[in-house]
Design a protein around this motif. Sequence first.
Motif, mmCIF file in Angstrom:
data_model
loop_
_atom_site.group_PDB
_atom_site.id
_atom_site.type_symbol
_atom_site.label_atom_id
_atom_site.label_comp_id
_atom_site.label_asym_id
_atom_site.label_seq_id
_atom_site.Cartn_x
_atom_site.Cartn_y
_atom_site.Cartn_z
ATOM 1 N N LYS A 49 0.662 -1.054 -0.095
ATOM 2 C CA LYS A 49 0.081 -0.019 0.073
ATOM 3 C C LYS A 49 0.925 1.364 -0.021
ATOM 4 C CE LYS A 49 -4.542 -1.513 1.781
ATOM 5 N NZ LYS A 49 -5.515 -1.381 2.971
ATOM 6 N N TYR A 53 0.904 4.210 -3.032
ATOM 7 C CA TYR A 53 0.835 5.598 -2.967
ATOM 8 C C TYR A 53 1.926 6.429 -3.178
ATOM 9 C CZ TYR A 53 -3.756 4.340 -0.640
ATOM 10 O OH TYR A 53 -4.844 3.685 -0.362
ATOM 11 N N CYS A 57 1.759 9.342 -5.947
ATOM 12 C CA CYS A 57 2.202 10.800 -5.297
ATOM 13 C C CYS A 57 3.454 10.994 -6.330
ATOM 14 C CB CYS A 57 2.776 10.713 -3.753
ATOM 15 S SG CYS A 57 3.532 12.136 -3.423
ATOM 16 N N ARG A 130 -1.556 16.294 1.199
ATOM 17 C CA ARG A 130 -2.252 16.247 -0.035
ATOM 18 C C ARG A 130 -2.526 17.356 -0.531
ATOM 19 N NH1 ARG A 130 -7.338 13.690 1.948
ATOM 20 N NH2 ARG A 130 -7.794 13.358 -0.256
ATOM 21 N N ILE A 255 -4.842 9.544 -2.513
ATOM 22 C CA ILE A 255 -4.013 9.205 -1.284
ATOM 23 C C ILE A 255 -4.482 9.616 -0.206
ATOM 24 C CG2 ILE A 255 -1.955 9.072 -3.060
ATOM 25 C CD1 ILE A 255 -1.049 11.845 -2.033
#
Length: 542
Positions: A49, A53, A57, A130, A255
Amino acid sequence: EHSAYRSPDRHPTLAASPAAEMEVEYKHVRNSEYGGDSGESSDREDFYKPALYAILCGLGAFMFGYTLGFTSPALPAMYGQNDKNIFDPKQCQDSSVSSPLGSLFSSIVNIGAVGGAMFTGSLADAVGRRMALAASAGPLVSGWVWLALTTDPAQAIVSRALAGVGVGMSSVIVPLYIAEISPDAYRGALVSMNQLLITVGIFGVYLIGELLPHESTTYAGCDDADTKTIGPNWTILAWIGAMLSGCLLIVAAIIPESPAYHFSNGDRDKAAAVMRKLWGSGYNPERYFQDQQKDGEGQQEKAGFRDILAPESRTPMIIGCMLMVFQQWSGNNAVIFFCSSIFKTAGLEDTDQASLYVMSVQVIATGVSVYLMDRAGRRTLLLTATIGMTVASASLGVLFLLQHMNASPGGWVTIIVLIAYIIFFSIGMGPIPWLVMNEIFPDHTRALAGSIATVINWFSAFAVTYLFADMQQSLMDYGTFWFYAVVCLMAVLFTATMLPETKGLSNLQIQAALARVAPCGGGARDQSLSIPNGDEALVNTQ
């Protein structure tokens, strides 16, 4: 090595094997995080995981590379396309020769990146990682769209500076975010993906430029008309850049926010929920919380420059900033600049293909560094790489001197040395400064301190680019490479004396390790800092 895991009395069946010692050490750390010996199923769960991500990103890192590499395929076409040339058409000269405006267009992205990096750390602390990533899409998309639509040189330069702002923002936020979502055991590999995706972005724009149909132009003012194939339609490359940059908004919506950001805002429940989402439902976040409390972190006030100048931050700041300076001044830009002439000397006239060869080597070598980072360790890799870069740079200087004396051993020898330099840079000085920068700072100052180090990186990049022609003229080709060899040697000495191994350590353990090399009043809040959970041995690195 970590001495506590070498004792035959504690692990008689494992002590004989270095690989087994590493496995014992790894399980010791993981068991304290997972609350027992049942972490086997989590070995996969807590990697995939975060890796997913990190890749998502990493689109920001890809755009970093895409934006930097854009001028290589595009700039010749921006001079010569009859229907949409941005800069003055060439007058009886090779289209690869840059005018002052073209040189400014190439380098202005560094200045824009300084502006973007300057405020991104504070922005990331204020609105989250984010939202900061989403915000970087604004200047990137605007800059690319503006460039694709304009035919005015001044507007083209401003649009590239605007895109540079987005690049500077992503250069701070991407490695920061990846470091904060990565478990300690995999942090090196995952954060190194930032540099890998930067090189993939450069390679990608080179490859797209090579695959697009190339256009021809006729240079004016010559005795005989000279028609040349000059490059792809650069507006297509600009529109591709705009579309990919827009995808950052989608990534930011997918994300999760980093647990460190939630914790810094006093929201333990959200931080714990994200940790379990990232690292598996069996993960116990209490160790993380205890570490932050023991180091005096977790306060809700945001870090300021007073925190950056505090004794516990001085050593990390020195290490982070100096590694960024060494990265830019170690000669990588010069090696890339000389690639075309070196390949021509070896008889390869197609400089576009030569650039693809070079970038493919850099991508592969950076991929190898991702594999090695959590196995060999940061310090070992960086020492090996900088020693190799020192030898390669000095050798390139000797080869250029022999070339000036008409005694060159041949272009292929130079190519071999050049490729060796690129490999060493790609496994060490390329990815490790970005990784270490996001490991050595305490959590509550990481975003702001990383922003400052990144600003220094971009200032250094601009200075290297701006001063390169003058250095080449005053020192000659061979003297320039000898200068870079001296810088690489300084990096060797700095790494040997100042950089502790951070492989597999938590942030609190890293702060304790930094205290042992601190020249400026401490690398942790208290140099007698105790390490929780019996992990003192993990900071006894060589």
